[in-house]
Write an enzyme that holds these catalytic residues in place. Structure first.
Site, PDB file in Angstrom:
ATOM      1  N   ASP A   1       1.899   2.368   3.743  1.00  0.00           N
ATOM      2  CA  ASP A   1       1.061   3.544   3.525  1.00  0.00           C
ATOM      3  C   ASP A   1       0.914   4.379   4.791  1.00  0.00           C
ATOM      4  O   ASP A   1       1.024   5.615   4.762  1.00  0.00           O
ATOM      5  CB  ASP A   1      -0.312   3.073   3.039  1.00  0.00           C
ATOM      6  CG  ASP A   1      -1.337   4.179   2.962  1.00  0.00           C
ATOM      7  OD1 ASP A   1      -1.283   4.967   2.005  1.00  0.00           O
ATOM      8  OD2 ASP A   1      -2.220   4.253   3.861  1.00  0.00           O
TER       9      ASP A   1
ATOM     10  N   HIS B   1       1.990   8.303   5.442  1.00  0.00           N
ATOM     11  CA  HIS B   1       1.042   9.339   5.871  1.00  0.00           C
ATOM     12  C   HIS B   1       1.585  10.103   7.082  1.00  0.00           C
ATOM     13  O   HIS B   1       1.308  11.295   7.240  1.00  0.00           O
ATOM     14  CB  HIS B   1      -0.302   8.707   6.251  1.00  0.00           C
ATOM     15  CG  HIS B   1      -1.208   8.449   5.084  1.00  0.00           C
ATOM     16  ND1 HIS B   1      -1.582   9.424   4.192  1.00  0.00           N
ATOM     17  CD2 HIS B   1      -1.829   7.304   4.670  1.00  0.00           C
ATOM     18  CE1 HIS B   1      -2.393   8.909   3.282  1.00  0.00           C
ATOM     19  NE2 HIS B   1      -2.556   7.616   3.548  1.00  0.00           N
TER      20      HIS B   1
ATOM     21  N   ASP C   1      -1.148   0.126  -4.770  1.00  0.00           N
ATOM     22  CA  ASP C   1      -2.451   0.683  -5.129  1.00  0.00           C
ATOM     23  C   ASP C   1      -2.350   2.141  -5.555  1.00  0.00           C
ATOM     24  O   ASP C   1      -3.073   2.600  -6.429  1.00  0.00           O
ATOM     25  CB  ASP C   1      -3.442   0.515  -3.977  1.00  0.00           C
ATOM     26  CG  ASP C   1      -2.841   0.874  -2.624  1.00  0.00           C
ATOM     27  OD1 ASP C   1      -1.666   1.296  -2.571  1.00  0.00           O
ATOM     28  OD2 ASP C   1      -3.538   0.715  -1.605  1.00  0.00           O
ATOM     29  N   HIS C   2      -1.459   2.869  -4.939  1.00  0.00           N
ATOM     30  CA  HIS C   2      -1.240   4.289  -5.245  1.00  0.00           C
ATOM     31  C   HIS C   2       0.129   4.656  -4.709  1.00  0.00           C
ATOM     32  O   HIS C   2       0.767   3.872  -4.002  1.00  0.00           O
ATOM     33  CB  HIS C   2      -2.313   5.164  -4.581  1.00  0.00           C
ATOM     34  CG  HIS C   2      -2.420   4.928  -3.098  1.00  0.00           C
ATOM     35  ND1 HIS C   2      -1.473   5.385  -2.197  1.00  0.00           N
ATOM     36  CD2 HIS C   2      -3.329   4.241  -2.366  1.00  0.00           C
ATOM     37  CE1 HIS C   2      -1.800   4.998  -0.981  1.00  0.00           C
ATOM     38  NE2 HIS C   2      -2.919   4.293  -1.053  1.00  0.00           N
TER      39      HIS C   2
ATOM     40  N   SER D   1      -7.262   3.965  -1.332  1.00  0.00           N
ATOM     41  CA  SER D   1      -6.913   2.557  -1.469  1.00  0.00           C
ATOM     42  C   SER D   1      -8.086   1.652  -1.841  1.00  0.00           C
ATOM     43  O   SER D   1      -7.865   0.524  -2.276  1.00  0.00           O
ATOM     44  CB  SER D   1      -6.295   2.041  -0.160  1.00  0.00           C
ATOM     45  OG  SER D   1      -5.088   2.690   0.117  1.00  0.00           O
TER      46      SER D   1
ATOM     47  N   ASP E   1       0.838  -1.196   0.000  1.00  0.00           N
ATOM     48  CA  ASP E   1       0.000   0.000   0.000  1.00  0.00           C
ATOM     49  C   ASP E   1       0.875   1.249   0.000  1.00  0.00           C
ATOM     50  O   ASP E   1       1.690   1.455   0.899  1.00  0.00           O
ATOM     51  CB  ASP E   1      -0.898  -0.014   1.242  1.00  0.00           C
ATOM     52  CG  ASP E   1      -2.096   0.897   1.121  1.00  0.00           C
ATOM     53  OD1 ASP E   1      -1.949   2.004   0.582  1.00  0.00           O
ATOM     54  OD2 ASP E   1      -3.183   0.499   1.564  1.00  0.00           O
TER      55      ASP E   1
ATOM     56  N   GLU F   1      -0.916  -8.167   1.505  1.00  0.00           N
ATOM     57  CA  GLU F   1      -0.767  -6.714   1.529  1.00  0.00           C
ATOM     58  C   GLU F   1       0.159  -6.264   2.647  1.00  0.00           C
ATOM     59  O   GLU F   1       0.003  -6.667   3.806  1.00  0.00           O
ATOM     60  CB  GLU F   1      -2.124  -6.023   1.723  1.00  0.00           C
ATOM     61  CG  GLU F   1      -2.001  -4.506   1.624  1.00  0.00           C
ATOM     62  CD  GLU F   1      -3.074  -3.726   2.369  1.00  0.00           C
ATOM     63  OE1 GLU F   1      -3.247  -2.531   2.055  1.00  0.00           O
ATOM     64  OE2 GLU F   1      -3.716  -4.291   3.283  1.00  0.00           O
TER      65      GLU F   1
END
Length: 517
Positions: free
Chosen positions: A352, A356, A393-394, A124, A74, A347
């Site tokens: 991710d 953040h 995913d991004h 996501s 992620d 995952e």
């Protein structure tokens, strides 16, 4: 800083630089021996030749993909991959810049366009939906079409659901699994089984009463109330609170209880569905699982997300690593699959979360743990019959900048010849930074990092735009693949194309359709 001098090569009739090099009379051809070239003995030149020969020798594998494993880190954009590669090498005491991660050695690579149906930059949930259903949808929703707006329960119930490849596999008799370091009800793992108009409806406590009255399900209950037999053969990650009632004490965290307001204990319901089904929440119970005889297995190792890789040893009950969960999941799936095969999602959800937070150290260490899980998988399966796809995913806004010298600590201050490089404000800066996030300057003044240990695991990289939480990025991502039909990953493709290759390689949708007749 001086620009490097551009070297010139003449290969056959191709003039690669304007330095008076002529193709007239040249006999050297691309791919042939380069012994006559002055730089033929240069190690970089030889590496290029070796790579050329290796790629020329590749032969597409068009076998049926009995098994499919989709690895998703992620938030892992290309800057995160580069920084992870360097850190992983530096941690092992080797050259980080030329290091190669496990998935980087895979033979095929494509670029994935990650926009959603309604967003230039995605969250996501629609990105996960794209990969497991073959369609793009809106930000904030789970396995429903782009005709469903976020939180529109009625629209999601009125033929809004789209079928996931995991549901197809279950209908066709394949074994299925989902593993994550995030909550199992979080966006990426949740998209494999939930058809919710809101990624935030992880338990009934998160839902508006009118949505419950209409018949919409919370994400956790969707994992239990599967339409296809017992559903997943293995599901492991975090998110215990979403499966336990608010009247139940958490087994690990003293004084804390579950979240559910409907008084349902979904961990008990999981076990009641099958005589051999088990629920585990700590390392000891995880280690005791016998893949040959136990299952389906539900593992929930934290009330919320699992620990970051660097913090995992501090967990009170103990929790398995992503590599351990991947290994156990494959063992369980292989035992249950027989001749039918399996499909597994793995995952690394907390890459991710650390990004953040503006915390590169935790993000990169979780990405390293992700790569170790991939290595584990490649050693446990037959790649002649198993398609492995690695992607994200991004992206995020992480940057690698400045002019640090070769071998400079990737988490350190940008330095050249041992001296920190300075900004126009006279202060040093780190190689890694963020375009936005919590590490922004205060009152227009950038912090002086001269005496700061920027390699500390708790250090937050500096950022440009002040935000409490750093944002996603909208850049294209890498899709790395090996195994049957992996050669179909070429060029720049839409993110939902990933589903179509996995389905083509395995024939899962056709097998599901056949089973339904």
């Amino acid at each position: 800083m001086k620009k490097p001098v551009q070297a010139a090569l003449c290969l056959g009739s191709v003039v690669l630089a304007a330095t008076g090099c002529s193709s007239r009379g040249a006999e050297t051809t691309v791919g042939s021996s380069s012994a006559a070239l002055a730089q033929a003995g240069d190690p970089y030149f030889q590496t290029g030749q070796d790579t050329l020969q290796r790629i020329m020798a590749q032969q597409p594998n068009t076998n049926h993909a009995k098994n499919v494993i989709l690895f998703v880190a992620d938030g892992m954009g290309f800057p995160t991959i580069t920084a992870t590669r360097i850190l992983e090498g530096q941690q092992r005491g080797v050259d980080g810049e030329s290091n190669v991660l496990t998935f980087e050695s895979f033979p095929y690579l494509a670029a994935s366009k990650t926009y959603s149906a309604d967003g230039q930059v995605s969250d996501s949930s629609p990105t996960a939906v794209a990969m497991v259903t073959g369609v793009k949808t809106n930000n904030g929703v789970m396995a429903v079409s782009h005709n469903v707006a976020e939180e529109d329960c009625r629209a999601s119930l009125d033929n809004g659901a789209v079928t996931t490849i995991f549901e197809m596999a279950q209908a066709a008799g394949l074994a299925t699994g989902v593993v994550s370091t995030a909550r199992l009800t979080h966006a990426t793992p949740g998209a494999t089984y939930s058809h919710s108009p809101s990624r935030d409806w992880e338990s009934d406590a998160d839902m508006p009463p009118e949505a419950i009255e209409m018949g919409c399900k919370d994400i956790a209950s969707s994992l239990i109330e599967t339409p296809n037999g017992h559903g997943f053969d293995v599901a492991m990650g975090g998110g215990r609170a979403n499966f336990l009632p608010e009247t139940a004490a958490d087994p690990e965290d003293e004084g804390k209880t579950g979240k559910r307001t409907d008084n349902r204990d979904l961990t008990r319901e999981w076990q009641d569905r099958n005589d051999n089904a088990v629920f585990v929440w700590n390392q000891q119970q995880f280690d005791a699982i016998d893949p040959a005889t136990t299952g389906p297995v539900l593992g929930l190792f934290e009330m919320s997300h699992m620990k970051y890789s660097v913090d995992r040893e501090k967990d009170k009950g103990g929790e398995p690593s992503l590599s351990e969960m991947t290994s156990k999941a494959i063992d369980i799936l292989q035992a249950k699959a027989g001749d039918e095969g399996f499909i597994l999602l793995v995952e690394a959800g907390r890459v991710d979360h650390a990004l953040h937070e503006g915390n590169a150290a935790r993000a990169l260490n979780d990405a390293i743990a992700f790569d170790r899980a991939i290595k584990t998988a490649t050693q446990k399966v037959d790649l002649d019959e198993t398609l492995i796809v690695v992607t994200a995913d991004h992206g995020h806004t992480l940057t690698i900048s400045g002019y640090p010298e070769r071998g400079n600590p990737i988490l350190g201050l940008a330095s050249w010849k041992g001296e920190p490089l300075l900004g126009d404000d006279g202060k040093p800066y780190t190689t890694l930074g963020f375009a936005n996030g919590p590490g922004a300057m205060k009152d227009g003044v950038r912090a002086d990092l001269t005496n700061v240990d920027t390699t500390d695991v708790d250090f937050l990289q500096q950022s440009l735009v002040p935000l409490a939480s750093e944002t996603h990025g909208g850049e294209d991502l890498g899709i790395y693949a090996i195994g049957p039909w992996s050669h179909l990953f070429q060029g720049t493709v839409e993110q939902n194309y990933i589903f179509h290759v996995m389905d083509h390689a395995s024939g899962i949708s056709q097998r599901a359709a056949g089973a339904a007749k």
